[in-house]
Every structure is written in C-alpha cells, then in structure tokens.
Design a protein around this motif. Structure first.
Motif, PDB file in Angstrom:
ATOM      1  N   SER A  49      -1.961   7.390 -16.775  1.00 59.49           N
ATOM      2  CA  SER A  49      -1.543   6.237 -16.695  1.00 59.49           C
ATOM      3  C   SER A  49      -1.629   5.538 -15.416  1.00 59.49           C
ATOM      4  O   SER A  49      -1.984   6.176 -14.486  1.00 59.49           O
ATOM      5  N   THR A  50      -1.913   4.128 -15.420  1.00 53.45           N
ATOM      6  CA  THR A  50      -2.394   3.357 -14.282  1.00 53.45           C
ATOM      7  C   THR A  50      -1.278   2.674 -13.943  1.00 53.45           C
ATOM      8  O   THR A  50      -0.580   1.811 -14.567  1.00 53.45           O
ATOM      9  N   PRO A  51      -0.756   2.764 -12.405  1.00 52.95           N
ATOM     10  CA  PRO A  51       0.107   1.960 -12.090  1.00 52.95           C
ATOM     11  C   PRO A  51      -0.264   0.642 -12.017  1.00 52.95           C
ATOM     12  O   PRO A  51      -1.353   0.116 -11.562  1.00 52.95           O
ATOM     13  N   ILE A  52       0.626  -0.463 -12.190  1.00 51.63           N
ATOM     14  CA  ILE A  52       0.213  -1.746 -11.987  1.00 51.63           C
ATOM     15  C   ILE A  52       1.384  -2.622 -11.333  1.00 51.63           C
ATOM     16  O   ILE A  52       2.490  -2.278 -11.274  1.00 51.63           O
ATOM     17  N   GLY A  53       0.930  -3.546 -10.599  1.00 48.90           N
ATOM     18  CA  GLY A  53       1.864  -4.535  -9.872  1.00 48.90           C
ATOM     19  C   GLY A  53       2.019  -5.845 -10.594  1.00 48.90           C
ATOM     20  O   GLY A  53       1.621  -6.089 -11.709  1.00 48.90           O
ATOM     21  N   VAL A  54       2.669  -6.879  -9.657  1.00 49.22           N
ATOM     22  CA  VAL A  54       2.725  -7.970 -10.471  1.00 49.22           C
ATOM     23  C   VAL A  54       1.381  -8.861 -11.068  1.00 49.22           C
ATOM     24  O   VAL A  54       1.361  -9.210 -12.108  1.00 49.22           O
ATOM     25  N   GLN A  98       2.329   6.285 -22.093  1.00 49.44           N
ATOM     26  CA  GLN A  98       2.138   5.010 -21.674  1.00 49.44           C
ATOM     27  C   GLN A  98       0.774   4.834 -20.972  1.00 49.44           C
ATOM     28  O   GLN A  98       0.342   5.671 -20.284  1.00 49.44           O
ATOM     29  N   GLU A  99       0.069   3.708 -20.989  1.00 51.19           N
ATOM     30  CA  GLU A  99      -1.203   3.454 -20.576  1.00 51.19           C
ATOM     31  C   GLU A  99      -0.847   2.849 -19.105  1.00 51.19           C
ATOM     32  O   GLU A  99      -2.017   3.211 -18.165  1.00 51.19           O
ATOM     33  N   HIS A 100       0.149   2.064 -18.970  1.00 53.91           N
ATOM     34  CA  HIS A 100       0.146   1.466 -17.624  1.00 53.91           C
ATOM     35  C   HIS A 100       1.799   1.651 -17.288  1.00 53.91           C
ATOM     36  O   HIS A 100       2.712   1.728 -18.051  1.00 53.91           O
ATOM     37  N   VAL A 101       1.983   1.786 -16.026  1.00 58.44           N
ATOM     38  CA  VAL A 101       3.462   1.976 -15.410  1.00 58.44           C
ATOM     39  C   VAL A 101       3.567   0.907 -14.415  1.00 58.44           C
ATOM     40  O   VAL A 101       2.850   0.862 -13.307  1.00 58.44           O
ATOM     41  N   GLY A 102       4.588   0.186 -14.436  1.00 54.95           N
ATOM     42  CA  GLY A 102       4.975  -0.757 -13.420  1.00 54.95           C
ATOM     43  C   GLY A 102       5.228  -0.005 -11.938  1.00 54.95           C
ATOM     44  O   GLY A 102       6.208   0.914 -11.922  1.00 54.95           O
ATOM     45  N   ASP A 103       4.607  -0.382 -10.942  1.00 56.32           N
ATOM     46  CA  ASP A 103       4.917   0.018  -9.578  1.00 56.32           C
ATOM     47  C   ASP A 103       6.153  -0.375  -8.998  1.00 56.32           C
ATOM     48  O   ASP A 103       6.778  -1.270  -9.638  1.00 56.32           O
ATOM     49  N   ALA A 104       6.531  -0.140  -7.732  1.00 58.23           N
ATOM     50  CA  ALA A 104       7.783  -0.479  -6.990  1.00 58.23           C
ATOM     51  C   ALA A 104       7.815  -2.054  -6.916  1.00 58.23           C
ATOM     52  O   ALA A 104       8.862  -2.431  -6.623  1.00 58.23           O
ATOM     53  N   SER A 105       6.839  -2.935  -6.758  1.00 50.27           N
ATOM     54  CA  SER A 105       6.994  -4.201  -6.803  1.00 50.27           C
ATOM     55  C   SER A 105       7.466  -4.812  -7.906  1.00 50.27           C
ATOM     56  O   SER A 105       8.138  -5.876  -7.988  1.00 50.27           O
ATOM     57  N   ALA A 109      10.357 -11.161  -2.484  1.00 53.92           N
ATOM     58  CA  ALA A 109       9.013 -11.378  -2.757  1.00 53.92           C
ATOM     59  C   ALA A 109       8.708 -11.700  -4.174  1.00 53.92           C
ATOM     60  O   ALA A 109       7.485 -11.965  -4.477  1.00 53.92           O
ATOM     61  N   LEU A 110       9.567 -11.703  -4.973  1.00 54.96           N
ATOM     62  CA  LEU A 110       9.112 -12.057  -6.395  1.00 54.96           C
ATOM     63  C   LEU A 110       9.923 -13.434  -6.765  1.00 54.96           C
ATOM     64  O   LEU A 110       9.867 -14.318  -6.360  1.00 54.96           O
ATOM     65  N   LEU A 111      11.127 -13.124  -7.841  1.00 51.15           N
ATOM     66  CA  LEU A 111      11.967 -14.339  -7.969  1.00 51.15           C
ATOM     67  C   LEU A 111      13.094 -14.710  -6.976  1.00 51.15           C
ATOM     68  O   LEU A 111      13.178 -15.660  -6.674  1.00 51.15           O
ATOM     69  N   GLY A 112      13.672 -13.498  -6.426  1.00 51.90           N
ATOM     70  CA  GLY A 112      14.592 -13.719  -5.333  1.00 51.90           C
ATOM     71  C   GLY A 112      15.824 -14.603  -5.811  1.00 51.90           C
ATOM     72  O   GLY A 112      16.249 -15.451  -5.038  1.00 51.90           O
ATOM     73  N   GLU A 113      16.188 -14.455  -7.074  1.00 50.92           N
ATOM     74  CA  GLU A 113      17.358 -15.395  -7.463  1.00 50.92           C
ATOM     75  C   GLU A 113      18.633 -14.368  -7.389  1.00 50.92           C
ATOM     76  O   GLU A 113      18.864 -13.306  -7.752  1.00 50.92           O
ATOM     77  N   ASP A 114      19.683 -15.262  -7.131  1.00 54.64           N
ATOM     78  CA  ASP A 114      21.092 -14.676  -6.978  1.00 54.64           C
ATOM     79  C   ASP A 114      21.822 -15.215  -8.189  1.00 54.64           C
ATOM     80  O   ASP A 114      21.517 -16.113  -8.937  1.00 54.64           O
ATOM     81  N   GLY A 115      23.005 -14.432  -8.522  1.00 54.36           N
ATOM     82  CA  GLY A 115      23.933 -15.082  -9.517  1.00 54.36           C
ATOM     83  C   GLY A 115      23.738 -14.330 -10.903  1.00 54.36           C
ATOM     84  O   GLY A 115      24.478 -14.800 -11.751  1.00 54.36           O
ATOM     85  N   TRP A 116      23.061 -13.326 -10.992  1.00 56.94           N
ATOM     86  CA  TRP A 116      22.718 -12.693 -12.169  1.00 56.94           C
ATOM     87  C   TRP A 116      23.861 -11.626 -12.454  1.00 56.94           C
ATOM     88  O   TRP A 116      23.595 -10.727 -13.488  1.00 56.94           O
TER      89      TRP A 116
END
Length: 421
Positions: free
Chosen positions: A233-238, A339-346, A355-362
C-alpha cells in the motif's frame, strides 16, 4: 457390539456434561452482573444485553446457546476492563470445554489472556486457533498479536541467554503459570541494569542486551506489524489524493437500508470513483459493488481496538485526532493488501487542520460522510460530485445538511441523488 455401545456411552456422557457447562457459563455471567455498579457505559450495556440473550437461549429450542455464550465473551472483550477480561476468559474456557475444536473459543481465550498480560499462554491459544483453521487465514488481530508475542519472547530468550546464570531466576518466572507482562517487565529491567553495571556498557554482550531490551520494550508498548509495507500500500498526502480524483466522476454512497434495497447498484458502479464510509455493507443490486475510496472516522477512547478494515478499497482515508491515537489505530487496524493507497497524517483531520481547510463550527465529531465530502469538494478536482442516499433528514447533521443543500445544483428524490457539480 462393544464399540457401538462405547460410542453411544461417550455421546451420552457429552450430552450430560453440556448442561453443567452451560450452567457454569451462566454462573460466571451472574457473578459479573452482581458485582457490577449501577452505572453502565455503552460497551457494558451491550455486555448486559448479550448476557440476557444467552440466558434466553438456554430455554429456546431455536437458539444456539453456544454462539450466545461466545457473544458474551466478545462483548466482555469489547468492554475492556479487568473484570470484563476475566469474564471473557472464563467464558472462553467454558466454551472450549463444550467444543474443544471451536476456533472461536480458542481465539477468544487467546485475546482474553493477551488482554490480561499473560502473553505466553495467549500465544499457545493463538497457535491452537491457527491450527484449527487447517491452512486458513487467521483473523488480522490474531496474526498481529501472534507476531508481536513471538518477537517479544524471542527478545526475552536471547536476552537471558547472554548471561545464563544471572538470567536463570527470570527464566524460572517465565515458566510459571499466570505470569504477566506487568510482573516480567520490571524484573527484566532490573536484570539489564545489573548486567550493564557489572560488565560495562562497552562489553559486546551488554550492548546486545540493551538492544534486545529496547526491542522488547517497543513491542510491549505497541504491537509489531507483520507486514510494515501493508502489502505494498502506498501512503498518499493531499497532493496525491487530488491526483487520484482529478477528472473522475465521484459519488458518495450512504450506508442506509433504502439504498441497499434500491435498484441503483448498476448506476452507482458507473461512477469513476465510488466512496463509502465506516462499516459499510455491499448489496450489489442496490449499493453497487465497487469501492474506490473508503473513509472511516476513529471514535471512542481506544479506537485502535476496533475491528480491522478488511474491506477492499482503492484508497483508505482514516480520520482521527489526536495524532498518537491515529498512528496506533492505523498500525493495528489496517490490513495488508486490503487497499492500494493509505492517507497519511496530512489527511487525518482535514476540516480542522489549519494547513488544509482549517474550518471551525462543525463540532468535535463531524460525520465521516461530511468530512470526506468537504475534503473532495475542497480539492475541486472532480467534474461531477454526487451524494446518493442523503436526501432524507438525519443522514447528515443539520449544519452539514444545510451546507450541502446550499451548494446543491440538482436534487433527484426518485434516485436519492444530490449533485454538487
């Protein structure tokens, strides 16, 4: 006539023994409930329900009390306290006496002993369970724990062999029944300190001892991974995720009975990327068969103890916070080759990550469906992004549903579809 009569006598002996063993199981359950406090957290409530189902099965011709008894043990493991683990062990021992070749009983016994820190006995049970599979594949958590316990024992044996005379008392301790990791670990630490002090840190045997002790401590604190590459499995980021979804039509399918009972399966499988969430079930005619992306959220105080993610998927995204719990859960629940790919810590907390959406209120625990939907919408790489099965109230939280409907370009109630592109 002697052999047939002897066989009949053995059968009758077995039939006479079973009620006594089931009574033993019921007594263990009763003693546990009698000692239980007034409060009951959800896992313990499920354990109580399982005990009730077992009690009912004893007087129901259509029920299997053996399966009901094993279910009590499973729910006790799920609850996770020491009393519950001892109940699970008692249930497992009783189940193994009723059916000595029951794979479920030996698996349960191993997991209960493992949870109580009795690793050597747990390993023997895991090996018995694996033998009963007759070449089949053991459950992922059993394979992982078997590998960990074997490696821990190898570290111990090698460490004690370096200084045999000094290590003899600890070796005798390891041979005693009911010896736990909590007892062994401080004794091993004292042995290591004494040998390093006596021989000096420059001594090759002392250096090797320190190396083995470090390996043992790591395996105590976190399980080993039989296959650290997860079957390739390959780790992937954004960026990697955006590249995988770019230019592809995407649909997010709800885990709902009306979707499973629909006739939308063929239409769902026409999308380039089918997204499913959490513990989904496939019913080809309604849900479709393909899973291009599986998103799951970690819940509870010990999310790493949940079932392994065995469903086949192209990409698996695991959402969770804090980072330490996320790392432990992904180590313990990801299955090599699933799985072929796994989402990394990002990608572990896309909504709140500055560092990504940074949204509050959910809220502290947004639904998995909305988390992955908002992430895919943010990436803005798909020409078509649809939701199927989310048209009814309650499938998303009110604010999540409001966000979706504010951005919907088309709603088709007849096909339970909401289009965002």
């Amino acid at each position: 006539m002697t052999k047939p009569l002897a066989g009949l006598f053995k059968v009758r002996q077995k039939e006479a023994a079973e009620p006594a063993l089931y009574a033993r199981g019921m007594r263990l359950c009763g003693e546990h409930l009698a000692a239980q406090g007034a409060g009951s957290a959800p896992p313990r409530a499920r354990l109580t329900q399982a005990i009730g189902a077992f009690a009912a099965s004893l007087d129901s011709p259509s029920a299997d009390p053996f399966d009901a008894l094993l279910q009590v043990g499973e729910r006790a493991l799920e609850a996770g306290g020491e009393r519950e683990l001892r109940l699970a062990l008692g249930v497992a021992e009783t189940s193994a006496m009723i059916r000595r070749r029951s794979k479920g009983a030996w698996r349960l016994r191993g997991l209960a002993l493992d949870g109580l820190g009795r690793g050597h006995e747990a390993l023997e049970c895991y090996e018995r369970y694996t033998t009963l599979l007759n070449g089949g594949t053991p459950a992922p958590e059993v394979a992982r724990r078997t590998d960990t316990l074997r490696r821990r024992r190898e570290c111990l044996d090698a460490a004690l062999a370096l200084f045999p005379e000094a290590g003899a008392p600890l070796r005798d301790l390891l041979g005693q029944p009911d010896t736990t990791t909590a007892v062994v670990a401080p004794r091993l630490a004292a042995y290591v300190r004494a040998m390093v002090a006596e021989h000096g840190p420059g001594d090759p045997a002392a250096r090797r001892l320190l190396e083995l002790y470090g390996g043992y401590r790591r395996l105590v604190e976190r399980p080993g991974m039989p296959d650290p590459t997860l079957g390739g499995s390959t780790p992937i980021g954004v960026g990697g995720l955006r590249g995988l979804v770019a230019g592809r039509t995407v649909c997010l399918v709800a885990n709902a009975g009306d979707v499973a009972g629909s006739a939308l399966g063929t239409e769902i499988d026409r999308y380039d990327l089918v997204v499913r969430c959490d513990a989904f079930r496939i019913r080809a005619g309604g849900t479709g068969e393909r899973t291009g992306l599986h998103a799951v959220s970690l819940r509870g105080d010990a999310p790493w103890e949940g079932p392994a993610w065995t469903q086949r998927a192209g990409v698996r995204l695991v959402f969770g916070d804090p980072a330490a719990g996320w790392r432990r859960a992904t180590r313990q629940r990801l299955v090599p080759g699933a799985q072929e790919h796994v989402g990394d810590a990002s990608l572990r907390r896309p909504l709140s990550d500055p560092a990504l959406l940074g949204e509050d209120g959910w809220g502290p625990a947004p639904t998995t469906a909305f988390t992955v939907l908002r992430l895919l919408d943010f990436l803005d790489a798909s020409p078509r992004l649809d939701l199927i099965g989310f048209t009814l109230p309650g499938r998303l939280r009110p604010r999540e549903a409001e966000w979706v409907m504010d951005r919907a370009t088309h709603v088709d109630d007849s096909k339970m579809r909401i289009a965002l592109r």
